[in-house]
Design a protein around this motif. Sequence first.
Motif, PDB file in Angstrom:
ATOM      1  N   GLY A 239       2.581   7.630  -1.954  1.00 56.20           N
ATOM      2  CA  GLY A 239       1.651   8.721  -1.758  1.00 56.20           C
ATOM      3  C   GLY A 239       1.257   8.915  -0.308  1.00 56.20           C
ATOM      4  N   THR A 240       0.496   7.975   0.236  1.00 55.03           N
ATOM      5  CA  THR A 240      -0.063   8.137   1.574  1.00 55.03           C
ATOM      6  C   THR A 240       0.442   7.042   2.508  1.00 55.03           C
ATOM      7  N   PRO A 241       0.706   7.385   3.763  1.00 53.03           N
ATOM      8  CA  PRO A 241       1.166   6.380   4.729  1.00 53.03           C
ATOM      9  C   PRO A 241       0.186   5.220   4.832  1.00 53.03           C
ATOM     10  N   PRO A 242       0.699   4.000   5.055  1.00 56.06           N
ATOM     11  CA  PRO A 242      -0.146   2.806   5.030  1.00 56.06           C
ATOM     12  C   PRO A 242      -1.220   2.802   6.108  1.00 56.06           C
ATOM     13  N   LEU A 243      -2.388   2.295   5.732  1.00 59.39           N
ATOM     14  CA  LEU A 243      -3.491   2.037   6.653  1.00 59.39           C
ATOM     15  C   LEU A 243      -3.614   0.534   6.837  1.00 59.39           C
ATOM     16  N   LYS A 244      -3.692   0.074   8.083  1.00 60.08           N
ATOM     17  CA  LYS A 244      -3.795  -1.353   8.348  1.00 60.08           C
ATOM     18  C   LYS A 244      -5.234  -1.809   8.204  1.00 60.08           C
ATOM     19  N   THR A 245      -5.460  -2.820   7.369  1.00 60.76           N
ATOM     20  CA  THR A 245      -6.782  -3.402   7.175  1.00 60.76           C
ATOM     21  C   THR A 245      -6.676  -4.915   7.291  1.00 60.76           C
ATOM     22  N   GLU A 246      -7.809  -5.590   7.359  1.00 62.63           N
ATOM     23  CA  GLU A 246      -7.807  -7.055   7.418  1.00 62.63           C
ATOM     24  C   GLU A 246      -7.241  -7.663   6.139  1.00 62.63           C
ATOM     25  N   LYS A 247      -7.320  -6.948   5.055  1.00 60.25           N
ATOM     26  CA  LYS A 247      -6.883  -7.471   3.763  1.00 60.25           C
ATOM     27  C   LYS A 247      -5.416  -7.163   3.469  1.00 60.25           C
ATOM     28  N   GLY A 248      -4.804  -6.294   4.264  1.00 57.82           N
ATOM     29  CA  GLY A 248      -3.408  -5.939   4.041  1.00 57.82           C
ATOM     30  C   GLY A 248      -3.165  -4.473   4.334  1.00 57.82           C
ATOM     31  N   TRP A 249      -1.911  -4.064   4.182  1.00 63.11           N
ATOM     32  CA  TRP A 249      -1.559  -2.655   4.330  1.00 63.11           C
ATOM     33  C   TRP A 249      -1.981  -1.910   3.073  1.00 63.11           C
ATOM     34  N   PHE A 250      -2.828  -0.919   3.229  1.00 60.32           N
ATOM     35  CA  PHE A 250      -3.343  -0.151   2.100  1.00 60.32           C
ATOM     36  C   PHE A 250      -2.596   1.167   1.982  1.00 60.32           C
ATOM     37  N   MET A 251      -2.166   1.495   0.774  1.00 64.46           N
ATOM     38  CA  MET A 251      -1.606   2.826   0.552  1.00 64.46           C
ATOM     39  C   MET A 251      -1.841   3.266  -0.885  1.00 64.46           C
ATOM     40  N   LEU A 252      -1.888   4.567  -1.081  1.00 67.58           N
ATOM     41  CA  LEU A 252      -1.981   5.159  -2.410  1.00 67.58           C
ATOM     42  C   LEU A 252      -0.592   5.538  -2.897  1.00 67.58           C
ATOM     43  N   TYR A 253      -0.432   5.570  -4.206  1.00 71.14           N
ATOM     44  CA  TYR A 253       0.822   6.022  -4.792  1.00 71.14           C
ATOM     45  C   TYR A 253       0.512   6.849  -6.032  1.00 71.14           C
ATOM     46  N   HIS A 254       1.511   7.571  -6.526  1.00 67.15           N
ATOM     47  CA  HIS A 254       1.328   8.342  -7.745  1.00 67.15           C
ATOM     48  C   HIS A 254       2.158   7.740  -8.871  1.00 67.15           C
ATOM     49  N   GLY A 255       1.626   7.844 -10.067  1.00 71.10           N
ATOM     50  CA  GLY A 255       2.341   7.461 -11.270  1.00 71.10           C
ATOM     51  C   GLY A 255       2.388   8.628 -12.230  1.00 71.10           C
ATOM     52  N   VAL A 256       3.467   8.711 -13.004  1.00 67.77           N
ATOM     53  CA  VAL A 256       3.654   9.814 -13.937  1.00 67.77           C
ATOM     54  C   VAL A 256       3.824   9.241 -15.347  1.00 67.77           C
ATOM     55  N   ASP A 257       3.004   9.720 -16.293  1.00 67.08           N
ATOM     56  CA  ASP A 257       3.063   9.179 -17.646  1.00 67.08           C
ATOM     57  C   ASP A 257       4.154   9.855 -18.473  1.00 67.08           C
ATOM     58  N   ALA A 258       4.227   9.500 -19.743  1.00 69.22           N
ATOM     59  CA  ALA A 258       5.298   9.994 -20.597  1.00 69.22           C
ATOM     60  C   ALA A 258       5.230  11.505 -20.803  1.00 69.22           C
ATOM     61  N   LYS A 259       4.049  12.093 -20.623  1.00 63.71           N
ATOM     62  CA  LYS A 259       3.876  13.533 -20.799  1.00 63.71           C
ATOM     63  C   LYS A 259       4.029  14.299 -19.483  1.00 63.71           C
ATOM     64  N   GLY A 260       4.289  13.595 -18.378  1.00 64.52           N
ATOM     65  CA  GLY A 260       4.464  14.250 -17.097  1.00 64.52           C
ATOM     66  C   GLY A 260       3.183  14.432 -16.304  1.00 64.52           C
ATOM     67  N   ARG A 263      -1.123  10.703 -11.925  1.00 64.44           N
ATOM     68  CA  ARG A 263      -2.363  10.004 -11.602  1.00 64.44           C
ATOM     69  C   ARG A 263      -2.175   9.208 -10.318  1.00 64.44           C
ATOM     70  N   VAL A 264      -3.254   8.614  -9.819  1.00 64.99           N
ATOM     71  CA  VAL A 264      -3.237   7.964  -8.507  1.00 64.99           C
ATOM     72  C   VAL A 264      -3.628   6.499  -8.627  1.00 64.99           C
ATOM     73  N   GLY A 265      -2.841   5.640  -7.997  1.00 63.40           N
ATOM     74  CA  GLY A 265      -3.151   4.218  -7.910  1.00 63.40           C
ATOM     75  C   GLY A 265      -3.151   3.766  -6.459  1.00 63.40           C
ATOM     76  N   ALA A 266      -3.508   2.501  -6.236  1.00 60.58           N
ATOM     77  CA  ALA A 266      -3.562   1.950  -4.879  1.00 60.58           C
ATOM     78  C   ALA A 266      -2.921   0.572  -4.858  1.00 60.58           C
ATOM     79  N   VAL A 267      -2.466   0.176  -3.667  1.00 58.80           N
ATOM     80  CA  VAL A 267      -1.789  -1.093  -3.505  1.00 58.80           C
ATOM     81  C   VAL A 267      -2.123  -1.682  -2.146  1.00 58.80           C
ATOM     82  N   LEU A 268      -2.140  -3.009  -2.055  1.00 63.57           N
ATOM     83  CA  LEU A 268      -2.245  -3.731  -0.790  1.00 63.57           C
ATOM     84  C   LEU A 268      -0.966  -4.526  -0.584  1.00 63.57           C
ATOM     85  N   LEU A 269      -0.376  -4.407   0.605  1.00 63.04           N
ATOM     86  CA  LEU A 269       0.841  -5.136   0.952  1.00 63.04           C
ATOM     87  C   LEU A 269       0.533  -6.152   2.046  1.00 63.04           C
ATOM     88  N   ASP A 270       1.287  -7.226   2.064  1.00 60.18           N
ATOM     89  CA  ASP A 270       1.091  -8.281   3.060  1.00 60.18           C
ATOM     90  C   ASP A 270       1.299  -7.738   4.469  1.00 60.18           C
TER      91      ASP A 270
END
Length: 346
Positions: A239-260, A263-270
């Motif tokens: 979804g969104t380009p990573p933001l650098k934080t003390e806890k990790g690289w933060f970014m949002l992503y989208h998920g698509v359910d069975a009906k199309g 929705r929006v989720g978030a992730v932290l990367l090392d």
Amino acid sequence: MKFQKYAGNPILRPNPENQWEERCVLNPAVVYDDSAREFVMLYRAAGNDKRHQIKLGLAASKDGIHFERKEKFPVFEGNRDEPDGGCAEDPRLVKIGDVYFLTYAARAYAPGQYWLEEWVEGVSKPPMYLEDTDVYSPELPSLARENTTVSYLAATKDFLHYKKLGRLTEATVDDRDVYLFPEKIGGNYVLISRPKFKDAGLKMPSIWISFGRDLLEYGKPQLLMTGEQWWEVQRIGGGTPPLKTEKGWFMLYHGVDAKGIYRVGAVLLDLEDPRKVIARTKDFLMEPDQDFELCGIYEGCVFPTGTVVKDGTLYVYYGCADTYIGLATCNFAELLNYLERECKVQ
């Protein structure tokens, strides 16, 4: 935890005064320009004509909420005879040094009004077409016949003038939701993508990561994330380009359910090895529940493409039903704490 949607949404609507943006505005890239002290938005737009060529417009805001268009004309588009002549869509921006790098999805031919089910005079049936029937031929490679989406890179310092640098992703793979990390990691540039192919045992289009010494050349993509929850069983994408934080690289992503539904989720990367997922939301942070998100070209879609952190607030900019642009916010520190406390990946 959920994002708070701005009560005055949509913050940007189609503009009937300009043909090239009279049908839809959506999926913006947004950054904060420290020199101008303003939020800068590059937004996807298209008119109501049969070609439906997709271009990028420019808007700016002092408060991150009320955006004013800066130009009457597109600031970025493809020439009809260029490889990206059909569309330049879903922009993302990251700043590396003193240059802003723009990643965007493109096609050689305009997509036409792809959301229509019926035939349109002069345009073939969706989802993919060639504009000139004299060019169309069964002998063409299948990807040429299907007007496949690939992703490209451009650079700018002022958001008005751009240098197109070339193709980022493979010409033989439908690939979009592509963006860069804002700095090198371990001496490499880092790229997020969503190639539309199925690896052995992989059931859906997913999020991949790749590394390269050059901005345009990357090694073999490695799988970063695939769908896990019920709201992301059809596919997921960056979804969104990573933001650098003390806890990790933060970014949002989208998920698509069975009906199309998107929705929006978030992730932290090392921070040192972004191939490692530290935390990932199990529950979504935002879903379509407003009229302007449920009704439009694509009904039931919230599609995050830009984030800015200003004075402790995370501003999330997203496309609404492929027709409008919306804004949601949250306390960024609280969101990071929630990810660290409730969403750790074991």
